[in-house]
Design a protein around this motif. Structure first.
Motif, PDB file in Angstrom:
ATOM      1  N   VAL A   1       0.862  -1.183   0.000  1.00  0.00           N
ATOM      2  CA  VAL A   1       0.000   0.000   0.000  1.00  0.00           C
ATOM      3  C   VAL A   1       0.892   1.224   0.000  1.00  0.00           C
ATOM      4  CG1 VAL A   1      -1.964  -1.087   1.161  1.00  0.00           C
ATOM      5  CG2 VAL A   1      -0.200  -0.009   2.529  1.00  0.00           C
ATOM      6  N   ASP A   2       0.359   2.306  -0.525  1.00  0.00           N
ATOM      7  CA  ASP A   2       1.112   3.558  -0.506  1.00  0.00           C
ATOM      8  C   ASP A   2       0.460   4.530   0.470  1.00  0.00           C
ATOM      9  OD1 ASP A   2      -1.107   4.648  -1.817  1.00  0.00           O
ATOM     10  OD2 ASP A   2      -0.144   4.663  -3.778  1.00  0.00           O
ATOM     11  N   SER A   3       1.016   5.725   0.539  1.00  0.00           N
ATOM     12  CA  SER A   3       0.529   6.696   1.518  1.00  0.00           C
ATOM     13  C   SER A   3      -0.914   7.116   1.233  1.00  0.00           C
ATOM     14  CB  SER A   3       1.443   7.916   1.563  1.00  0.00           C
ATOM     15  OG  SER A   3       1.478   8.557   0.306  1.00  0.00           O
ATOM     16  N   LEU A   4      -1.330   7.131  -0.008  1.00  0.00           N
ATOM     17  CA  LEU A   4      -2.716   7.491  -0.330  1.00  0.00           C
ATOM     18  C   LEU A   4      -3.680   6.386   0.122  1.00  0.00           C
ATOM     19  CD1 LEU A   4      -4.227   9.844  -1.421  1.00  0.00           C
ATOM     20  CD2 LEU A   4      -3.854   9.004  -3.732  1.00  0.00           C
ATOM     21  N   ASP A   5      -3.281   5.120  -0.064  1.00  0.00           N
ATOM     22  CA  ASP A   5      -4.097   4.014   0.449  1.00  0.00           C
ATOM     23  C   ASP A   5      -4.246   4.131   1.963  1.00  0.00           C
ATOM     24  OD1 ASP A   5      -4.397   2.749  -2.050  1.00  0.00           O
ATOM     25  OD2 ASP A   5      -2.570   1.565  -1.777  1.00  0.00           O
ATOM     26  N   LEU A   6      -3.137   4.412   2.646  1.00  0.00           N
ATOM     27  CA  LEU A   6      -3.176   4.552   4.104  1.00  0.00           C
ATOM     28  C   LEU A   6      -4.055   5.719   4.525  1.00  0.00           C
ATOM     29  CD1 LEU A   6       0.532   3.802   5.089  1.00  0.00           C
ATOM     30  CD2 LEU A   6      -1.478   2.337   5.416  1.00  0.00           C
ATOM     31  N   ARG A   7      -4.027   6.797   3.754  1.00  0.00           N
ATOM     32  CA  ARG A   7      -4.882   7.959   4.054  1.00  0.00           C
ATOM     33  C   ARG A   7      -6.355   7.567   3.945  1.00  0.00           C
ATOM     34  NH1 ARG A   7      -6.175  12.230   6.702  1.00  0.00           N
ATOM     35  NH2 ARG A   7      -7.108  13.905   5.532  1.00  0.00           N
ATOM     36  N   LEU A   8      -6.715   6.855   2.869  1.00  0.00           N
ATOM     37  CA  LEU A   8      -8.101   6.405   2.701  1.00  0.00           C
ATOM     38  C   LEU A   8      -8.509   5.473   3.843  1.00  0.00           C
ATOM     39  CD1 LEU A   8      -8.238   5.672  -1.143  1.00  0.00           C
ATOM     40  CD2 LEU A   8      -9.440   7.489   0.087  1.00  0.00           C
ATOM     41  N   LEU A   9      -7.638   4.531   4.176  1.00  0.00           N
ATOM     42  CA  LEU A   9      -7.948   3.595   5.259  1.00  0.00           C
ATOM     43  C   LEU A   9      -8.108   4.321   6.587  1.00  0.00           C
ATOM     44  CD1 LEU A   9      -5.528   0.706   4.250  1.00  0.00           C
ATOM     45  CD2 LEU A   9      -8.031   0.692   4.085  1.00  0.00           C
ATOM     46  N   SER A  10      -7.262   5.305   6.848  1.00  0.00           N
ATOM     47  CA  SER A  10      -7.361   6.072   8.088  1.00  0.00           C
ATOM     48  C   SER A  10      -8.672   6.844   8.153  1.00  0.00           C
ATOM     49  CB  SER A  10      -6.182   7.040   8.216  1.00  0.00           C
ATOM     50  OG  SER A  10      -4.994   6.336   8.412  1.00  0.00           O
ATOM     51  N   LEU A  11      -9.041   7.474   7.050  1.00  0.00           N
ATOM     52  CA  LEU A  11     -10.296   8.222   7.020  1.00  0.00           C
ATOM     53  C   LEU A  11     -11.493   7.292   7.234  1.00  0.00           C
ATOM     54  CD1 LEU A  11      -9.474  10.592   4.021  1.00  0.00           C
ATOM     55  CD2 LEU A  11      -9.956  11.318   6.376  1.00  0.00           C
ATOM     56  N   LEU A  12     -11.468   6.127   6.602  1.00  0.00           N
ATOM     57  CA  LEU A  12     -12.575   5.183   6.747  1.00  0.00           C
ATOM     58  C   LEU A  12     -12.649   4.598   8.153  1.00  0.00           C
ATOM     59  CD1 LEU A  12     -12.420   3.330   3.334  1.00  0.00           C
ATOM     60  CD2 LEU A  12     -14.246   4.842   4.152  1.00  0.00           C
ATOM     61  N   GLN A  13     -11.491   4.403   8.787  1.00  0.00           N
ATOM     62  CA  GLN A  13     -11.495   3.911  10.171  1.00  0.00           C
ATOM     63  C   GLN A  13     -12.214   4.881  11.089  1.00  0.00           C
ATOM     64  OE1 GLN A  13      -8.020   1.394  12.000  1.00  0.00           O
ATOM     65  NE2 GLN A  13      -7.247   3.274  11.166  1.00  0.00           N
ATOM     66  N   ARG A  14     -12.002   6.159  10.864  1.00  0.00           N
ATOM     67  CA  ARG A  14     -12.628   7.171  11.724  1.00  0.00           C
ATOM     68  C   ARG A  14     -14.094   7.374  11.408  1.00  0.00           C
ATOM     69  NH1 ARG A  14      -9.374  11.874  10.655  1.00  0.00           N
ATOM     70  NH2 ARG A  14      -7.700  10.683   9.777  1.00  0.00           N
ATOM     71  N   ASP A  15     -14.469   7.239  10.117  1.00  0.00           N
ATOM     72  CA  ASP A  15     -15.870   7.444   9.730  1.00  0.00           C
ATOM     73  C   ASP A  15     -16.179   6.624   8.489  1.00  0.00           C
ATOM     74  OD1 ASP A  15     -18.420   8.277   9.154  1.00  0.00           O
ATOM     75  OD2 ASP A  15     -17.944  10.413   9.076  1.00  0.00           O
ATOM     76  N   GLY A  16     -16.679   5.428   8.694  1.00  0.00           N
ATOM     77  CA  GLY A  16     -17.017   4.530   7.590  1.00  0.00           C
ATOM     78  C   GLY A  16     -18.241   4.966   6.809  1.00  0.00           C
ATOM     79  N   SER A  17     -18.941   5.995   7.281  1.00  0.00           N
ATOM     80  CA  SER A  17     -20.143   6.452   6.588  1.00  0.00           C
ATOM     81  C   SER A  17     -19.865   7.573   5.589  1.00  0.00           C
ATOM     82  CB  SER A  17     -21.186   6.923   7.601  1.00  0.00           C
ATOM     83  OG  SER A  17     -20.772   8.142   8.215  1.00  0.00           O
ATOM     84  N   LEU A  18     -18.604   7.966   5.439  1.00  0.00           N
ATOM     85  CA  LEU A  18     -18.281   9.029   4.490  1.00  0.00           C
ATOM     86  C   LEU A  18     -18.730   8.644   3.091  1.00  0.00           C
ATOM     87  CD1 LEU A  18     -14.624  10.022   5.498  1.00  0.00           C
ATOM     88  CD2 LEU A  18     -16.660  11.470   5.667  1.00  0.00           C
ATOM     89  N   SER A  19     -19.341   9.591   2.391  1.00  0.00           N
ATOM     90  CA  SER A  19     -19.678   9.334   0.996  1.00  0.00           C
ATOM     91  C   SER A  19     -18.372   9.260   0.210  1.00  0.00           C
ATOM     92  CB  SER A  19     -20.559  10.457   0.438  1.00  0.00           C
ATOM     93  OG  SER A  19     -19.800  11.652   0.315  1.00  0.00           O
ATOM     94  N   GLN A  20     -18.434   8.629  -0.938  1.00  0.00           N
ATOM     95  CA  GLN A  20     -17.238   8.516  -1.774  1.00  0.00           C
ATOM     96  C   GLN A  20     -16.733   9.901  -2.163  1.00  0.00           C
ATOM     97  OE1 GLN A  20     -17.398   5.392  -4.712  1.00  0.00           O
ATOM     98  NE2 GLN A  20     -16.187   6.648  -6.087  1.00  0.00           N
ATOM     99  N   ARG A  21     -17.649  10.805  -2.385  1.00  0.00           N
ATOM    100  CA  ARG A  21     -17.278  12.178  -2.743  1.00  0.00           C
ATOM    101  C   ARG A  21     -16.514  12.860  -1.603  1.00  0.00           C
ATOM    102  NH1 ARG A  21     -21.755  16.687  -3.574  1.00  0.00           N
ATOM    103  NH2 ARG A  21     -20.405  18.463  -3.262  1.00  0.00           N
ATOM    104  N   ASP A  22     -17.071  12.755  -0.375  1.00  0.00           N
ATOM    105  CA  ASP A  22     -16.408  13.360   0.784  1.00  0.00           C
ATOM    106  C   ASP A  22     -15.071  12.694   1.084  1.00  0.00           C
ATOM    107  OD1 ASP A  22     -18.482  15.158   1.109  1.00  0.00           O
ATOM    108  OD2 ASP A  22     -19.515  13.952   2.628  1.00  0.00           O
TER     109      ASP A  22
END
Length: 155
Positions: A4-25
């Motif tokens: 994984v790269d840093s962008l993958d980790l960023r997405l995973l971190s954001l989803l860990q905190r809020d799995g309800s985020l829309s794809q746009r957000d």
């Protein structure tokens, strides 16, 4: 280990905190286009890094106010016995987590119940039909850290 790269980790971190985020957000917060975000999410799901999403429910508000860590020691260690015990534990609706562990104990189960009487009913069902050497319930008085997302950037 999955690459994984840093962008993958960023997405995973954001989803860990809020799995309800829309794809746009999610794309906006990660600083990428929606299409690029979708492609990465699809890949992360396909390779098994994202295994689902779930809401965190305030169980106390529903009356489930007792958390118990159940420690189990057994004299049986065959695969057949362990598989049978797993199916038995899995069938109990109060079970949130079930671990086979090393050290002085063989298993640890986290259960959530509606008080001590409900826990006692769970306990009676748990021990029925299984030769368990020792079963100890550790009653949680206060949860200090629970379901905390891992800081993936620090790992």
């Amino acid at each position: 280990m999955t690459k994984v790269d840093s962008l993958d980790l960023r997405l995973l971190s954001l989803l860990q905190r809020d799995g309800s985020l829309s794809q746009r957000d999610l794309a906006e917060q990660a600083g990428m286009s929606q299409n690029a975000c979708w492609r990465r999410l699809k890949r992360l799901n396909e390779i098994g890094l994202i295994t689902g999403t779930q809401a965190q429910i305030n169980l106390v508000e529903l009356g489930y106010d007792l958390t118990v860590l159940v420690m189990i020691r057994t004299r049986h260690h065959s695969k057949e016995w362990a598989d049978s015990f797993y199916r038995h534990v899995e069938a109990q609706p109060e079970v949130c987590d079930f671990y086979r562990i090393g050290g002085d104990w063989d298993y640890m189960i986290r259960v959530v119940t509606r008080g001590v009487a409900h826990y006692d009913r769970f306990y009676q069902q748990l021990i029925t039909g299984f030769d368990l050497l020792s079963v100890t319930g550790l009653f949680v008085m206060e949860s200090k850290i629970q379901n905390r997302p891992l800081d993936l950037s620090a790992l």
